[in-house]
Design a protein around this motif. Structure first.
Motif, PDB file in Angstrom:
ATOM      1  N   ASP A   1     105.676   1.929   8.147  1.00 21.01           N
ATOM      2  CA  ASP A   1     105.325   1.597   9.524  1.00 21.01           C
ATOM      3  C   ASP A   1     104.736   2.798  10.258  1.00 21.01           C
ATOM      4  N   THR A   2     105.280   3.982  10.009  1.00 18.77           N
ATOM      5  CA  THR A   2     104.770   5.177  10.666  1.00 18.77           C
ATOM      6  C   THR A   2     103.370   5.514  10.169  1.00 18.77           C
ATOM      7  N   LEU A   3     103.160   5.409   8.862  1.00 21.15           N
ATOM      8  CA  LEU A   3     101.831   5.633   8.314  1.00 21.15           C
ATOM      9  C   LEU A   3     100.834   4.622   8.880  1.00 21.15           C
ATOM     10  N   ALA A   4     101.277   3.393   9.059  1.00 22.02           N
ATOM     11  CA  ALA A   4     100.394   2.362   9.604  1.00 22.02           C
ATOM     12  C   ALA A   4      99.949   2.702  11.022  1.00 22.02           C
ATOM     13  N   ASP A   5     100.838   3.296  11.808  1.00 27.43           N
ATOM     14  CA  ASP A   5     100.492   3.683  13.178  1.00 27.43           C
ATOM     15  C   ASP A   5      99.386   4.731  13.199  1.00 27.43           C
TER      16      ASP A   5
ATOM     17  N   ASN B   1     108.662  10.413  27.372  1.00 34.52           N
ATOM     18  CA  ASN B   1     108.115   9.065  27.327  1.00 34.52           C
ATOM     19  C   ASN B   1     106.729   8.986  27.950  1.00 34.52           C
ATOM     20  N   ALA B   2     106.135  10.141  28.200  1.00 36.53           N
ATOM     21  CA  ALA B   2     104.846  10.147  28.876  1.00 36.53           C
ATOM     22  C   ALA B   2     103.688   9.891  27.937  1.00 36.53           C
ATOM     23  N   GLY B   3     103.945   9.828  26.624  1.00 35.48           N
ATOM     24  CA  GLY B   3     102.872   9.662  25.668  1.00 35.48           C
ATOM     25  C   GLY B   3     102.226   8.299  25.750  1.00 35.48           C
ATOM     26  N   CYS B   4     101.079   8.165  25.082  1.00 36.33           N
ATOM     27  CA  CYS B   4     100.365   6.903  25.094  1.00 36.33           C
ATOM     28  C   CYS B   4     101.119   5.890  24.253  1.00 36.33           C
ATOM     29  N   PRO B   5     100.821   4.575  24.373  1.00 35.13           N
ATOM     30  CA  PRO B   5     101.540   3.549  23.618  1.00 35.13           C
ATOM     31  C   PRO B   5     101.533   3.792  22.116  1.00 35.13           C
ATOM     32  N   GLN B   6     100.414   4.289  21.557  1.00 36.01           N
ATOM     33  CA  GLN B   6     100.369   4.522  20.122  1.00 36.01           C
ATOM     34  C   GLN B   6     101.421   5.530  19.693  1.00 36.01           C
ATOM     35  N   ALA B   7     101.548   6.621  20.437  1.00 38.99           N
ATOM     36  CA  ALA B   7     102.521   7.647  20.074  1.00 38.99           C
ATOM     37  C   ALA B   7     103.941   7.124  20.228  1.00 38.99           C
ATOM     38  N   ARG B   8     104.202   6.396  21.335  1.00 40.76           N
ATOM     39  CA  ARG B   8     105.555   5.876  21.553  1.00 40.76           C
ATOM     40  C   ARG B   8     105.911   4.872  20.462  1.00 40.76           C
ATOM     41  N   GLU B   9     104.947   4.061  20.049  1.00 39.97           N
ATOM     42  CA  GLU B   9     105.210   3.080  19.007  1.00 39.97           C
ATOM     43  C   GLU B   9     105.555   3.770  17.697  1.00 39.97           C
ATOM     44  N   MET B  10     104.812   4.836  17.373  1.00 39.07           N
ATOM     45  CA  MET B  10     105.073   5.554  16.137  1.00 39.07           C
ATOM     46  C   MET B  10     106.473   6.145  16.149  1.00 39.07           C
ATOM     47  N   LEU B  11     106.850   6.749  17.268  1.00 33.70           N
ATOM     48  CA  LEU B  11     108.173   7.358  17.360  1.00 33.70           C
ATOM     49  C   LEU B  11     109.266   6.303  17.330  1.00 33.70           C
ATOM     50  N   ALA B  12     109.022   5.158  17.961  1.00 32.84           N
ATOM     51  CA  ALA B  12     110.008   4.086  17.948  1.00 32.84           C
ATOM     52  C   ALA B  12     110.215   3.573  16.533  1.00 32.84           C
ATOM     53  N   GLN B  13     109.134   3.426  15.783  1.00 30.59           N
ATOM     54  CA  GLN B  13     109.247   2.947  14.408  1.00 30.59           C
ATOM     55  C   GLN B  13     110.045   3.931  13.558  1.00 30.59           C
ATOM     56  N   MET B  14     109.907   5.205  13.858  1.00 36.16           N
ATOM     57  CA  MET B  14     110.609   6.205  13.070  1.00 36.16           C
ATOM     58  C   MET B  14     112.112   6.161  13.309  1.00 36.16           C
ATOM     59  N   ASP B  15     112.536   5.517  14.388  1.00 37.49           N
ATOM     60  CA  ASP B  15     113.954   5.429  14.701  1.00 37.49           C
ATOM     61  C   ASP B  15     114.611   4.169  14.157  1.00 37.49           C
ATOM     62  N   LEU B  16     113.875   3.352  13.383  1.00 34.51           N
ATOM     63  CA  LEU B  16     114.449   2.137  12.829  1.00 34.51           C
ATOM     64  C   LEU B  16     115.609   2.469  11.903  1.00 34.51           C
ATOM     65  N   PRO B  17     116.587   1.549  11.769  1.00 36.73           N
ATOM     66  CA  PRO B  17     117.724   1.803  10.870  1.00 36.73           C
ATOM     67  C   PRO B  17     117.243   2.059   9.444  1.00 36.73           C
ATOM     68  N   ILE B  18     117.950   2.910   8.767  1.00 36.63           N
ATOM     69  CA  ILE B  18     117.585   3.275   7.405  1.00 36.63           C
ATOM     70  C   ILE B  18     118.167   2.266   6.428  1.00 36.63           C
ATOM     71  N   ASN B  19     117.318   1.678   5.592  1.00 41.41           N
ATOM     72  CA  ASN B  19     117.768   0.756   4.553  1.00 41.41           C
ATOM     73  C   ASN B  19     118.077   1.530   3.280  1.00 41.41           C
TER      74      ASN B  19
END
Length: 239
Positions: A137-141, A213-231
Motif C-alpha cells: 500500500d505504501t509503495l502504491a502511494d 498533519n499539515a501535509g498534503c492528502p497523498q502524504a497523509r494517506e501514505m503515512l496512514a497506510q504505514m500504520d495499518l496493523p501488522i499481519n
C-alpha cells in the motif's frame, strides 16, 4: 534496528539505491540471488536488473560513486527524498517528515543514517520489516514518483531505472498518469551546471513544524497506510 526483515527484496532495493560502497559490492552476490528468486517480479524485470547488479559488482568504486552523485545528489528531479517531489521545500514537507519519523519510532525502527527520513532507501528498509499489505500500500502511494523517476532514468540510459520499474511491479498499481505528467513536465537538471544547481537549491530550509498533519492528502494517506496493523508475514524463499 531491532526489527526482523520480512521482505528481503525490499531490503535489497534499499541497498541498491544507497550510496555505493565496497561493502555493497561484497554483498552483491547475495543481493543478486534474492532478486533473481523473487517471482513477484516478471522475468523481464529480473533481467532488466542485471546490468545494475553487474555494474555494482564489478565497476570501479570511484566511478560508481561519481555516477551516483551525478544522478541522485546533483539532479533534483531525480531526488531520492520522496517528499521533495510532493512538497518541494515547503513547510508541509517538514510536517510530513515529523509524521514519518513518528511512524518509524512506533514501528521500532531507528535508522542509523544522516539521510532524511523520506530518503527512499531508508523508507524501503523500514518497509522491509512491515507486513506485505503495509509495504504494498505504501509503495502504491508513491507509484507516480517511481514512474516519473523510471522515465527520467531511462532517458539518461541509467541501469538504476530497473529498480523503479520493479518497485512499480511490487506496488501492484498503475501510476496516476496526470501526476506522472506533472512531474515529467519539469525540465531535467543538468548535473554538470553547478551554478544553475546552486540557484535551484538556494531555497528555504525544510522546517520540521509543529503540525504533523499539515501535509498534503497523498502524504497523509501514505503515512496512514504505514500504520495499518501488522499481519503475520509469509515466509520468503530467499533467506
Amino acid at each position: 534496528m531491532g526489527q526482523p526483515i520480512v521482505d528481503r527484496t525490499l531490503k535489497a532495493f534499499s541497498l541498491l539505491l544507497s550510496y555505493p560502497t565496497c561493502a555493497l559490492q561484497h554483498a552483491m552476490p547475495e543481493i543478486s540471488a534474492i532478486l533473481a528468486s523473487d517471482t513477484r517480479l516478471t522475468a523481464t524485470a529480473r533481467r532488466a536488473l542485471r546490468p545494475l547488479v553487474e555494474a555494482l559488482s564489478g565497476r570501479d568504486i570511484y566511478d560508481l560513486e561519481e555516477q551516483y552523485v551525478l544522478l541522485f545528489d546533483r539532479s533534483r528531479t531525480l531526488s531520492l527524498n520522496l517528499f521533495e517531489h510532493v512538497h518541494g521545500e515547503s513547510r508541509d514537507r517538514g510536517g510530513a517528515m515529523v509524521s514519518l519519523v513518528e511512524t518509524y519510532r512506533e514501528g521500532g525502527f531507528d535508522p542509523v543514517t544522516s539521510e532524511l527520513p523520506d530518503h527512499l532507501p531508508v523508507l524501503l528498509e523500514f518497509l522491509s520489516t512491515r507486513s506485505p499489505m503495509v509495504a504494498q500500500d505504501t509503495l502504491a502511494d508513491a507509484a507516480h514518483i517511481f514512474e516519473a523517476l523510471n522515465a527520467r532514468l531511462i532517458r539518461r540510459e541509467s541501469p538504476y531505472s530497473a529498480v523503479f520499474a520493479s518497485l512499480l511491479q511490487l506496488a501492484g498499481v498503475k501510476a496516476d498518469k496526470e501526476a506522472v505528467a506533472e512531474m515529467l513536465a519539469q525540465p531535467d537538471d543538468d548535473p554538470t551546471d553547478l551554478e544553475a544547481l546552486d540557484e535551484v537549491w538556494e531555497e528555504s530550509e525544510v522546517l520540521f513544524g509543529p503540525d504533523p498533519n499539515a501535509g498534503c492528502p497523498q502524504a497523509r494517506e501514505m503515512l496512514a497506510q504505514m500504520d495499518l496493523p501488522i499481519n503475520p508475514p509469509p515466509q520468503h524463499a530467499a533467506e
